[in-house]
Design a protein around this motif. Structure first.
Motif, PDB file in Angstrom:
ATOM      1  N   VAL A 132      17.703  23.234  12.696  1.00  0.00           N
ATOM      2  CA  VAL A 132      17.252  24.558  13.158  1.00  0.00           C
ATOM      3  C   VAL A 132      16.294  25.201  12.151  1.00  0.00           C
ATOM      4  CG1 VAL A 132      19.315  24.939  14.563  1.00  0.00           C
ATOM      5  CG2 VAL A 132      19.217  25.884  12.265  1.00  0.00           C
ATOM      6  N   LEU A 133      16.356  24.770  10.916  1.00  0.00           N
ATOM      7  CA  LEU A 133      15.442  25.334   9.909  1.00  0.00           C
ATOM      8  C   LEU A 133      14.080  24.661   9.906  1.00  0.00           C
ATOM      9  CD1 LEU A 133      17.888  25.863   6.909  1.00  0.00           C
ATOM     10  CD2 LEU A 133      16.690  27.655   8.198  1.00  0.00           C
ATOM     11  N   LYS A 134      13.972  23.496  10.517  1.00  0.00           N
ATOM     12  CA  LYS A 134      12.743  22.712  10.305  1.00  0.00           C
ATOM     13  C   LYS A 134      11.476  23.430  10.775  1.00  0.00           C
ATOM     14  CE  LYS A 134      13.059  19.680  14.366  1.00  0.00           C
ATOM     15  NZ  LYS A 134      12.605  20.739  15.244  1.00  0.00           N
ATOM     16  N   ASP A 135      11.596  24.338  11.715  1.00  0.00           N
ATOM     17  CA  ASP A 135      10.403  25.031  12.178  1.00  0.00           C
ATOM     18  C   ASP A 135      10.220  26.415  11.550  1.00  0.00           C
ATOM     19  OD1 ASP A 135       9.815  22.882  13.852  1.00  0.00           O
ATOM     20  OD2 ASP A 135      11.192  23.640  15.380  1.00  0.00           O
ATOM     21  N   ARG A 136      11.010  26.715  10.528  1.00  0.00           N
ATOM     22  CA  ARG A 136      10.867  27.994   9.824  1.00  0.00           C
ATOM     23  C   ARG A 136      10.605  27.697   8.357  1.00  0.00           C
ATOM     24  NH1 ARG A 136      14.880  31.660  12.836  1.00  0.00           N
ATOM     25  NH2 ARG A 136      15.473  30.343  14.569  1.00  0.00           N
ATOM     26  N   PRO A 137      10.012  28.657   7.642  1.00  0.00           N
ATOM     27  CA  PRO A 137       9.893  28.446   6.194  1.00  0.00           C
ATOM     28  C   PRO A 137      11.299  28.346   5.614  1.00  0.00           C
ATOM     29  CG  PRO A 137       8.722  30.443   6.903  1.00  0.00           C
ATOM     30  CD  PRO A 137       9.531  29.971   8.069  1.00  0.00           C
ATOM     31  N   HIS A 138      11.573  27.343   4.840  1.00  0.00           N
ATOM     32  CA  HIS A 138      12.941  27.198   4.340  1.00  0.00           C
ATOM     33  C   HIS A 138      12.980  26.237   3.160  1.00  0.00           C
ATOM     34  CE1 HIS A 138      12.667  23.450   6.580  1.00  0.00           C
ATOM     35  NE2 HIS A 138      13.673  23.036   5.855  1.00  0.00           N
ATOM     36  N   THR A 139      14.118  26.222   2.513  1.00  0.00           N
ATOM     37  CA  THR A 139      14.384  25.300   1.421  1.00  0.00           C
ATOM     38  C   THR A 139      15.700  24.607   1.714  1.00  0.00           C
ATOM     39  OG1 THR A 139      13.315  26.854  -0.091  1.00  0.00           O
ATOM     40  CG2 THR A 139      14.682  25.139  -1.087  1.00  0.00           C
ATOM     41  N   LEU A 140      15.756  23.312   1.493  1.00  0.00           N
ATOM     42  CA  LEU A 140      17.007  22.571   1.630  1.00  0.00           C
ATOM     43  C   LEU A 140      17.450  22.120   0.250  1.00  0.00           C
ATOM     44  CD1 LEU A 140      16.578  20.148   4.679  1.00  0.00           C
ATOM     45  CD2 LEU A 140      17.994  22.197   4.528  1.00  0.00           C
ATOM     46  N   LEU A 141      18.696  22.368  -0.063  1.00  0.00           N
ATOM     47  CA  LEU A 141      19.217  21.971  -1.368  1.00  0.00           C
ATOM     48  C   LEU A 141      20.413  21.052  -1.189  1.00  0.00           C
ATOM     49  CD1 LEU A 141      19.300  25.455  -3.141  1.00  0.00           C
ATOM     50  CD2 LEU A 141      17.537  23.677  -3.343  1.00  0.00           C
ATOM     51  N   ASP A 142      20.577  20.145  -2.124  1.00  0.00           N
ATOM     52  CA  ASP A 142      21.799  19.348  -2.137  1.00  0.00           C
ATOM     53  C   ASP A 142      22.954  20.185  -2.670  1.00  0.00           C
ATOM     54  OD1 ASP A 142      21.023  16.952  -1.036  1.00  0.00           O
ATOM     55  OD2 ASP A 142      20.170  16.241  -2.921  1.00  0.00           O
ATOM     56  N   PHE A 143      24.131  19.755  -2.346  1.00  0.00           N
ATOM     57  CA  PHE A 143      25.324  20.427  -2.855  1.00  0.00           C
ATOM     58  C   PHE A 143      25.339  20.415  -4.376  1.00  0.00           C
ATOM     59  CE2 PHE A 143      29.745  20.464  -4.275  1.00  0.00           C
ATOM     60  CZ  PHE A 143      30.220  21.579  -3.602  1.00  0.00           C
ATOM     61  N   ALA A 144      25.808  21.503  -4.930  1.00  0.00           N
ATOM     62  CA  ALA A 144      26.073  21.568  -6.375  1.00  0.00           C
ATOM     63  C   ALA A 144      27.322  22.425  -6.524  1.00  0.00           C
ATOM     64  CB  ALA A 144      24.897  22.206  -7.109  1.00  0.00           C
ATOM     65  N   PRO A 145      28.159  22.121  -7.489  1.00  0.00           N
ATOM     66  CA  PRO A 145      29.462  22.795  -7.558  1.00  0.00           C
ATOM     67  C   PRO A 145      29.415  24.140  -8.263  1.00  0.00           C
ATOM     68  CG  PRO A 145      29.362  21.118  -9.236  1.00  0.00           C
ATOM     69  CD  PRO A 145      28.045  21.066  -8.504  1.00  0.00           C
TER      70      PRO A 145
END
Lengths: 424, 424, 424
Positions: C267-280
């Motif tokens: 759902v984010l792919k068509d909006r400006p966004h950032t994807l992050l990997d999990f971090a604890p």
């Protein structure tokens, strides 16, 4: 050992006429043994080793091509590269035309003498520069090779630095090349320095085995005689071309993603380097990585096999080898040793939610700050991924945190009873 | 067959009015059979085939729209594209307004006649250029389609080139399009040329089955009648649009990484090409790749389905098809055949260390050279990766060595008793 | 709820002095409950929750630093950020030098007041701007914190929107921060709006559980009391920093490729966004993603934890939060809900060849056109990949077709008896 000390060892070994058998090889192992005591193995001619057979032993005393005036235009005493390795004895007078089929030059590098051998086909020959050949008249030439090819032994040496575990890290260097400095006296010198440094560690997790053996047949002989031991080799490297000024190169083991492959990629990532996939040529990783053994043995070099202009020529002399390059190779190996020694898996003993680190004095008491300290972050990463599936190196790669910080965190957490080492 | 011969076949087939049934289709199969003898199958109207039913057979003799002066402004004798495929018979006099709902043009390509069909909904219609439509007055027009839609048969043909194994390579071409040259007479001509070339091979590992059938319903009919045979299809391709000047395109099978997908990617890598993932539209790979069958059938075309301006218009005529493009398609298929035929797995019978190739005359005797010859390298690669898990194509991709060199090496090693074919 | 309504809720909640326990937290839950009725849980001081213990309850009435003239230079009534959270009571007169160790400022952002807490180490302190500190003379100062730290309770609230399935979607918001607007009143307001919108749906596949709890200890308490329920959590998100003008950020769950991770990426792919990997670290995904639970809970924010200059300062006030940004966050969540609700797997009941869609009125009757309509393409994709291994989202990603079009196609095909939902 400093870079200068390693370089001195290269220079001392350089003049000896090594081959896959013979007294030059024995003398080389003797000198190595002065710094890193070796257990020597002598395997008799004719012994079957895997698919191969130990060849006759080759020893050479002198060789020359004399021109009509009696001058030695090609002289073994000047450089042992002048004789094709394993040349059979010869004494004859030949015209240049008759001689040509026995002469090897490098027309594209006319001032260099090539290195050639003929271990398994009986012949003789001389290597010389194209420049020298171009000055030679019709002759006749008196050709003499004073060598013996006779039943004897193949010799190799092993140095072991014991550790807590019988699991071994194998470092393998070929020692069969005559007067070639980078390939592989530099590798030998770095290996000796590494052995000495390992011996100084107060404790070692792994046992480290250094094998100094002639290329191909030597590794095959070692494998044939240690077939059942190979299961103890947890990690390994062939070490060669360790002193030229080129960037470091790691060639992955045949497995491609063995722990040694991960470790070398990790320690090299912050230095100029090249990573290569396994290929079944190069150094003795070919043998360790044959499909029957498939050992996790990669190869560390600077410039690679066959890739630098001085490779297998008289240009590969001690000037090509730099003390600081050997130090850089050694430090890289040392960094790899640190990671190998510390790369364990752990089990978080309080895996449901985060444990209360603050109550154990492991966490800063003042909340709200966003600049969480590295040590605290490292503990959170180790706790979160210590599910027995991730090694510390996995955690380092995933978190991009320094391996040492994670190892420290693991120690703190283990001391606090929150973590225990996981043995699969 | 040369490119010119293939082009001659395209030109000969071009005027026939093909459809998914009928005499134009039969005549097409008859002409194909002159070069590649076909076994014909006639399936009666009403037969259930998978989820479908064989429709009535359609045959057309003539059709026209005559203007008030009696002139044929739209004439089936000029081009069979002028009639919507499967039009029911009609004879009426209509004003232009009454006629419009039955006329199909391409307003954006006003000089081209579109190709339209209505197989499964009874109607009639004419296709004409927008230019022609623009010249037409109010009429009235005498409209006539002299066609029959009656119980009959659906016809398809198969040509088999037998091989050692019952395992088959399927080449499937649709033959239902009337006067359209690239789509798909070029595919038919290349398939015929491939069949003839395969027949000349002294031996073949696989059996090659060529299916010439109407699109969709023909493939479905073949699948319905050969359901149990589909297990014998090891590899397959639909072949279409094989003669336009565009670059080659391979669309992967539904499996995505079937051997045929690997082979086509490999043979295309040194040519201008496009690789596409499977999608459930296009040609009959849709049917072969339906989830119940999921056959390893990709699709080779030059320009793809729907992508070139002449697609499904009168512009797709024999001038669009080039002899040299069909030759290029054929050579690509031939290269793929070479790899498919030779792509075996082997077991190294001397897997511990390298076998001594020199002792078997397989290796140059002079050591030290860095320019290891291709043949020797190929042997090392084959030996190292012949652990039953890697095919020769896997080895070619990993080593970047030519497939043919590796196949030669495997043969030499097999002759030397170092390798045996591995049958899983 | 509109963006303006969400902003009004932020402004209403802003002045309350929240902490991980106490009446400010209770009052916050009461106000939330006016829009989304809450089931409240009160857990007594001293209760063991996982590795932690519920602390004493903190309540504060007033606090100030008065200068020698009696003026309140630092005044809790102006902003509750001025007191370090969980400060113990104090009443003393101190010189500036004696006071300094209890004063927290941000020298690099001299006009802002930092947010600090000391939940688990008994101390007291004031937060003030560096500008204020710079104006303060030697004193003496009368310092007073009128607070109580005593046995009591930790409070959290839950709102449940029931669905057909007991499987739950968890939305978790921390509610322990005092006057900080983006972190996390904006998250709370968006969660409330989402809950209300979900309640308006005529039917819901999943049950939606909203947890409003203090950070860390609250999530840990919820997990401790719902350990067996966690198996019902199919998907989850922590929601924070939902109103600043930065781009949306999704941080993957610890699993990394859970369905929630796929859905948010989609759902984010068509909006400006950032994807992050999990971090604890970050928000309570740390607890849900501890290795023992390893729940599929990601985190949706706009600007991330610690990344914006106003983070954990008095600059994070209602002006930082924008109605349109909260609406954008809500719409993104709503799009994710649509996909989660519709993301099923199907079984093609006619998997051999394509079913004849035309005969069922699902396919255009006129053939030959290359502009296959989206609805038809969607049916072909759904049929082809409905082999029980692909979800609709898998099909959307593979086909690049809109999820909604595929969901429509699945419905049509299901109605036509060609598809049935597949329950694994």
């Amino acid at each position: 050992m400093t870079g200068e000390e390693m370089h001195a060892l290269v220079r001392r070994l350089y003049p000896l006429c090594r081959s896959i058998t013979g007294d030059g090889l024995r003398r080389t192992l003797e000198i190595i043994g002065e710094s890193a005591p070796l257990r020597l193995t002598e395997v008799p001619t004719g012994t079957k080793v895997l698919d191969w057979t130990i060849p006759r032993e080759w020893n050479i005393r002198d060789a020359s091509i004399k021109d009509p005036s009696g001058a030695r235009v090609v002289d073994f005493q000047e450089s042992n590269l002048h004789v094709v390795g394993y040349s059979v004895p010869v004494h004859a007078t030949l015209s240049l035309d008759e001689l040509r089929g026995h002469l090897h030059t490098l027309p594209d590098q006319p001032h260099l003498v090539p290195y050639r051998t003929s271990y398994y086909a009986e012949t003789w020959g001389f290597c010389l520069s194209q420049d020298t050949l171009d000055t030679m008249g019709e002759g006749p030439y008196e050709v003499r090779i004073d060598a013996t090819l006779a039943d004897g032994h193949l010799t190799y040496g092993e140095h072991v630095v014991p550790g807590e575990s019988a699991q071994e890290v194998l470092i393998s260097c070929h020692v069969c090349h005559p007067s070639l400095a980078n390939d592989n006296l530099a590798g030998v010198a770095v290996a000796v320095a590494l052995a000495r440094r390992l011996a100084e560690l107060p404790e070692r997790r792994y046992t480290y085995r250094f094998v100094f053996a002639p290329g191909t047949i030597g590794a095959i002989t070692w494998l044939a005689r240690n077939r059942e031991r190979t299961g103890l080799i947890s990690h390994g490297l062939t070490l060669a071309c360790a002193g030229d000024p080129g960037r470091l190169t790691y060639k992955r083991s045949r497995r491609g993603d063995a722990e040694i492959d991960q470790v070398l990629a990790y320690v090299l990532k912050d230095r100029p380097h090249t990573l290569l996939d396994f290929a079944p040529y190069g150094y003795d990783e070919r043998q360790y990585g044959s499909p029957g053994f498939n050992l996790p043995v990669g190869s560390l070099t600077r410039s690679t096999y066959g890739s630098y202009p001085e490779y297998h020529t008289s240009g590969d002399d001690p000037d090509l080898v730099r003390p600081e390059a050997m130090e850089d190779t050694l430090e890289t190996l040392w960094a790899a040793v640190q990671v190998l020694e510390g790369n364990r898996r752990y089990q978080n003993l309080s895996p449901y939610g985060e444990p209360q680190l603050g109550a154990r004095g492991l966490y800063g008491s003042l909340g709200g700050r966003s600049d969480t300290k590295e040590a605290q972050l490292a503990m959170l990463w180790v706790l979160n991924l210590s599910d027995t599936e991730h090694s510390l190196l996995d955690i380092a790669r995933r978190s991009t945190m320094p391996f040492a910080a994670l190892a420290d965190a693991a120690r703190s957490l283990q001391n606090a009873g929150l973590l225990k080492e996981w043995i699969s």
